[in-house]
Scaffold this motif. Structure first.
Motif, PDB file in Angstrom:
ATOM      1  N   HIS A 154      13.038   0.856  -3.112  1.00  0.00           N
ATOM      2  CA  HIS A 154      12.488   2.115  -2.609  1.00  0.00           C
ATOM      3  C   HIS A 154      11.573   2.053  -1.288  1.00  0.00           C
ATOM      4  O   HIS A 154      11.384   3.104  -0.735  1.00  0.00           O
ATOM      5  CB  HIS A 154      11.597   2.528  -3.872  1.00  0.00           C
ATOM      6  N   ALA A 155      11.039   1.016  -1.182  1.00  0.00           N
ATOM      7  CA  ALA A 155      10.324   0.789   0.149  1.00  0.00           C
ATOM      8  C   ALA A 155      11.118   0.959   1.383  1.00  0.00           C
ATOM      9  O   ALA A 155      10.992   1.667   2.403  1.00  0.00           O
ATOM     10  CB  ALA A 155       9.540  -0.430   0.016  1.00  0.00           C
ATOM     11  N   GLY A 156      12.396   0.445   1.296  1.00  0.00           N
ATOM     12  CA  GLY A 156      13.499   0.689   2.055  1.00  0.00           C
ATOM     13  C   GLY A 156      13.000   0.566   3.542  1.00  0.00           C
ATOM     14  O   GLY A 156      12.674  -0.650   3.975  1.00  0.00           O
ATOM     15  N   GLY A 157      13.096   1.669   4.315  1.00  0.00           N
ATOM     16  CA  GLY A 157      12.682   1.532   6.058  1.00  0.00           C
ATOM     17  C   GLY A 157      11.337   1.919   6.157  1.00  0.00           C
ATOM     18  O   GLY A 157      10.689   2.293   7.219  1.00  0.00           O
ATOM     19  N   GLY A 158      10.331   2.078   4.896  1.00  0.00           N
ATOM     20  CA  GLY A 158       9.011   2.391   5.051  1.00  0.00           C
ATOM     21  C   GLY A 158       8.114   1.444   5.484  1.00  0.00           C
ATOM     22  O   GLY A 158       6.726   1.780   6.038  1.00  0.00           O
ATOM     23  N   GLY A 159       8.619   0.097   5.747  1.00  0.00           N
ATOM     24  CA  GLY A 159       7.695  -0.901   6.274  1.00  0.00           C
ATOM     25  C   GLY A 159       6.985  -1.396   5.326  1.00  0.00           C
ATOM     26  O   GLY A 159       6.335  -2.473   5.793  1.00  0.00           O
ATOM     27  N   ASP A 160       7.081  -1.191   4.169  1.00  0.00           N
ATOM     28  CA  ASP A 160       6.399  -2.026   2.777  1.00  0.00           C
ATOM     29  C   ASP A 160       6.879  -3.326   2.743  1.00  0.00           C
ATOM     30  O   ASP A 160       8.245  -3.541   2.794  1.00  0.00           O
ATOM     31  CB  ASP A 160       6.394  -1.037   1.573  1.00  0.00           C
ATOM     32  N   ARG A 161       6.118  -4.337   2.365  1.00  0.00           N
ATOM     33  CA  ARG A 161       6.603  -5.728   2.172  1.00  0.00           C
ATOM     34  C   ARG A 161       7.439  -5.855   0.679  1.00  0.00           C
ATOM     35  O   ARG A 161       7.127  -4.951   0.097  1.00  0.00           O
ATOM     36  CB  ARG A 161       5.373  -6.584   2.350  1.00  0.00           C
ATOM     37  N   PHE A 162       8.130  -6.940   0.344  1.00  0.00           N
ATOM     38  CA  PHE A 162       8.433  -7.337  -0.588  1.00  0.00           C
ATOM     39  C   PHE A 162       7.417  -7.851  -1.324  1.00  0.00           C
ATOM     40  O   PHE A 162       6.692  -8.841  -1.003  1.00  0.00           O
ATOM     41  CB  PHE A 162       9.811  -8.190  -0.601  1.00  0.00           C
ATOM     42  N   MET A 163       7.299  -7.312  -2.815  1.00  0.00           N
ATOM     43  CA  MET A 163       6.276  -7.976  -3.834  1.00  0.00           C
ATOM     44  C   MET A 163       7.243  -8.962  -4.606  1.00  0.00           C
ATOM     45  O   MET A 163       7.978  -8.796  -5.384  1.00  0.00           O
ATOM     46  CB  MET A 163       5.885  -6.981  -4.559  1.00  0.00           C
ATOM     47  N   PRO A 164       6.645 -10.222  -4.569  1.00  0.00           N
ATOM     48  CA  PRO A 164       7.449 -11.358  -5.378  1.00  0.00           C
ATOM     49  C   PRO A 164       6.939 -11.082  -6.828  1.00  0.00           C
ATOM     50  O   PRO A 164       5.848 -10.521  -6.968  1.00  0.00           O
ATOM     51  CB  PRO A 164       6.718 -12.592  -4.798  1.00  0.00           C
ATOM     52  N   PRO A 165       7.533 -11.682  -7.798  1.00  0.00           N
ATOM     53  CA  PRO A 165       7.243 -11.482  -9.021  1.00  0.00           C
ATOM     54  C   PRO A 165       5.937 -11.978  -9.696  1.00  0.00           C
ATOM     55  O   PRO A 165       5.431 -11.392 -10.474  1.00  0.00           O
ATOM     56  CB  PRO A 165       8.420 -12.411 -10.027  1.00  0.00           C
ATOM     57  N   GLU A 166       5.352 -13.093  -9.089  1.00  0.00           N
ATOM     58  CA  GLU A 166       3.823 -13.437  -9.380  1.00  0.00           C
ATOM     59  C   GLU A 166       2.892 -12.339  -9.016  1.00  0.00           C
ATOM     60  O   GLU A 166       1.863 -12.153  -9.620  1.00  0.00           O
ATOM     61  CB  GLU A 166       3.631 -14.808  -8.591  1.00  0.00           C
ATOM     62  N   GLU A 167       3.134 -11.707  -7.808  1.00  0.00           N
ATOM     63  CA  GLU A 167       2.311 -10.703  -7.357  1.00  0.00           C
ATOM     64  C   GLU A 167       2.250  -9.417  -8.398  1.00  0.00           C
ATOM     65  O   GLU A 167       1.008  -9.082  -8.744  1.00  0.00           O
ATOM     66  CB  GLU A 167       2.484 -10.224  -5.979  1.00  0.00           C
ATOM     67  N   LEU A 168       3.279  -9.070  -8.825  1.00  0.00           N
ATOM     68  CA  LEU A 168       3.600  -8.041  -9.961  1.00  0.00           C
ATOM     69  C   LEU A 168       2.836  -8.494 -11.227  1.00  0.00           C
ATOM     70  O   LEU A 168       2.238  -7.573 -11.817  1.00  0.00           O
ATOM     71  CB  LEU A 168       5.179  -7.784 -10.184  1.00  0.00           C
ATOM     72  N   ALA A 169       3.204  -9.700 -11.583  1.00  0.00           N
ATOM     73  CA  ALA A 169       2.431 -10.284 -12.605  1.00  0.00           C
ATOM     74  C   ALA A 169       1.059 -10.133 -12.559  1.00  0.00           C
ATOM     75  O   ALA A 169       0.397  -9.657 -13.652  1.00  0.00           O
ATOM     76  CB  ALA A 169       3.184 -11.699 -13.396  1.00  0.00           C
ATOM     77  N   MET A 170       0.428 -10.563 -11.582  1.00  0.00           N
ATOM     78  CA  MET A 170      -0.908 -10.403 -11.402  1.00  0.00           C
ATOM     79  C   MET A 170      -1.456  -9.059 -11.335  1.00  0.00           C
ATOM     80  O   MET A 170      -2.618  -8.807 -12.053  1.00  0.00           O
ATOM     81  CB  MET A 170      -1.362 -11.095 -10.078  1.00  0.00           C
ATOM     82  N   GLN A 171      -0.961  -8.193 -10.637  1.00  0.00           N
ATOM     83  CA  GLN A 171      -1.441  -6.777 -10.778  1.00  0.00           C
ATOM     84  C   GLN A 171      -1.251  -6.275 -12.249  1.00  0.00           C
ATOM     85  O   GLN A 171      -2.320  -5.528 -12.724  1.00  0.00           O
ATOM     86  CB  GLN A 171      -0.372  -5.884  -9.999  1.00  0.00           C
ATOM     87  N   SER A 172      -0.280  -6.499 -12.866  1.00  0.00           N
ATOM     88  CA  SER A 172      -0.247  -5.897 -14.481  1.00  0.00           C
ATOM     89  C   SER A 172      -1.328  -6.505 -15.106  1.00  0.00           C
ATOM     90  O   SER A 172      -1.921  -5.860 -16.016  1.00  0.00           O
ATOM     91  CB  SER A 172       1.372  -6.319 -14.738  1.00  0.00           C
ATOM     92  N   LEU A 173      -1.541  -7.933 -15.045  1.00  0.00           N
ATOM     93  CA  LEU A 173      -2.558  -8.704 -15.901  1.00  0.00           C
ATOM     94  C   LEU A 173      -3.915  -7.935 -15.432  1.00  0.00           C
ATOM     95  O   LEU A 173      -4.874  -7.702 -16.255  1.00  0.00           O
ATOM     96  CB  LEU A 173      -2.450 -10.123 -15.695  1.00  0.00           C
ATOM     97  N   THR A 174      -4.070  -7.588 -14.188  1.00  0.00           N
ATOM     98  CA  THR A 174      -5.346  -7.088 -13.688  1.00  0.00           C
ATOM     99  C   THR A 174      -5.664  -5.905 -14.192  1.00  0.00           C
ATOM    100  O   THR A 174      -6.879  -5.476 -14.575  1.00  0.00           O
ATOM    101  CB  THR A 174      -5.732  -7.274 -12.214  1.00  0.00           C
ATOM    102  N   LYS A 175      -4.647  -4.896 -14.249  1.00  0.00           N
ATOM    103  CA  LYS A 175      -4.683  -3.672 -14.689  1.00  0.00           C
ATOM    104  C   LYS A 175      -5.047  -3.695 -16.155  1.00  0.00           C
ATOM    105  O   LYS A 175      -5.687  -2.759 -16.853  1.00  0.00           O
ATOM    106  CB  LYS A 175      -3.286  -2.740 -14.460  1.00  0.00           C
ATOM    107  N   GLN A 176      -4.400  -4.717 -17.029  1.00  0.00           N
ATOM    108  CA  GLN A 176      -4.645  -4.533 -18.493  1.00  0.00           C
ATOM    109  C   GLN A 176      -6.030  -5.179 -18.619  1.00  0.00           C
ATOM    110  O   GLN A 176      -6.736  -4.559 -19.702  1.00  0.00           O
ATOM    111  CB  GLN A 176      -3.518  -5.588 -19.009  1.00  0.00           C
TER     112      GLN A 176
END
Length: 354
Positions: free
Chosen positions: A17-39
């Motif tokens: 979805h980031a495609g050509g927006g210039g956003d970086r790729f999020m590795p699985p450990e970063e997504l897990a960290m974000q999800s845990l912090t939100k919880q």
């Protein structure tokens, strides 16, 4: 689909979805960290003071500064711990990541200490809210390109507490003694009325019901969940997992090697014990037999002694004096004759006859 597969698929979809927006790729450990912090922080209710609006150079925009009220010690510890972990985690991906949780002075912002406030501040974006004290609720966390921001929801405003007006000081020099006595009596009466008002009748005492018990259980459940989340966020990482696996491997290896050495020692001990037992048996058998024979003779002699005593006391009691031995009439007396002459005569006669 496992949890790791779902995280990887989510990361891929976000990257697409980031495609050509210039956003970086999020590795699985970063997504897990974000999800845990939100919880950990989601739906937390706290009391804060909206102080001012300051410009943040790292994000290039203004943010609203909210200071925690002095009673929010637990939330302060959790926020600072989460902010430190996020800063350490994003050092690899985004070194200049701005986390909207600070303590004390930061950049151009100078925090003024206040007895009713903590040094920890939350930097966020609020909509048309006046400065003052409010109850806030953490809706979620926003992870932007170079910013981690807490999205807050204002629950209600905190009404200012009315302070009791101090009583005017009395000048005893200008007041007569009777006036002073009347004022003192009035104060005593007011104190007695206040004490009577503080006494609550038994029929109006608050009762503890099922709702209170359910509330306590819910609070206990929430504390347990928070503790588990803190443990998962602070202690469950790659280093600790590898250390635990290494420790368990060494422990299992030590148990197996110790069991092998113990079995070997027990085998050697059993063989030597049986050998010594056989030697002892071989050496002690004659001694045991002699002891048995010795005790057998003692017991036999004792019984023989009892038999002789019994015979003398019972069998021969009242018996006649034993008679002297007499020659039996059945046997005839033997007479010896001198046959030397007969032998000689017979010998001589036989020789003459020949």
């Amino acid at each position: 689909m496992s949890e790791s597969d779902s995280v990887v698929s989510t990361a891929r979809s976000r990257n697409m979805h980031a495609g050509g927006g210039g956003d970086r790729f999020m590795p699985p450990e970063e997504l897990a960290m974000q999800s845990l912090t939100k919880q950990l922080l989601k739906s937390r209710l706290f009391r804060g003071i909206y102080l001012e609006r300051c410009f943040v150079e790292q994000v290039g925009g203004y943010r609203d500064v909210i200071s925690l009220q002095c009673s929010e010690r637990d939330l302060e510890k959790q926020l600072l711990s989460s902010a430190a972990q996020l800063q350490i985690f994003y050092q690899r991906f985004v070194p200049n990541m701005w986390v909207g949780i600070t303590k004390g002075n930061i950049g151009n912002y100078k925090h003024i200490p206040h007895p009713a406030q903590l040094d920890t501040c939350v930097w966020t974006e609020l909509n048309d809210l006046a400065f003052g004290e409010y109850w806030f609720s953490i809706k979620t966390l926003r992870f932007r390109t170079q910013e981690v921001q807490l999205k807050l929801k204002m629950v209600r405003a905190v009404e200012p507490e009315t302070l009791a007006t101090p009583r005017n000081t009395l000048s005893l020099k200008r007041v007569s003694p009777s006036r002073v006595a009347a004022i003192t009596a009035g104060d005593r009466a007011e104190t007695a009325d206040a004490n009577a008002a503080d006494i609550v009748p038994e029929d109006q005492m608050p009762t503890v019901g099922l709702a209170d018990f359910v509330t306590v259980l819910q609070q206990w459940r929430q504390s347990v969940i928070t503790t588990i989340y803190e443990f998962m966020a602070n202690d469950v990482n790659k280093r600790n997992i590898m250390g635990t696996i290494r420790f368990l491997g060494l422990l299992i290896f030590s148990i197996i090697s110790g069991a092998a050495v113990a079995l070997r020692f027990m085998g050697i001990f059993a063989v030597r014990f049986l050998f010594e037992i056989s030697r002892f048996t071989h050496t002690a058998t004659p001694i045991v037999f002699k002891l048995i024979e010795f005790f057998n003779k003692i017991v036999g002699a004792f019984f023989i002694l009892l038999t002789m005593i019994w015979k003398d006391l019972v069998v021969n009691r009242g018996g006649s004096v034993p008679r002297p031995l007499e020659a039996s009439k059945r046997f005839k007396s033997l007479t010896y004759e001198n046959t030397e002459s007969q032998r000689r005569s017979s010998r001589y006669g036989s020789s003459n006859y020949q």
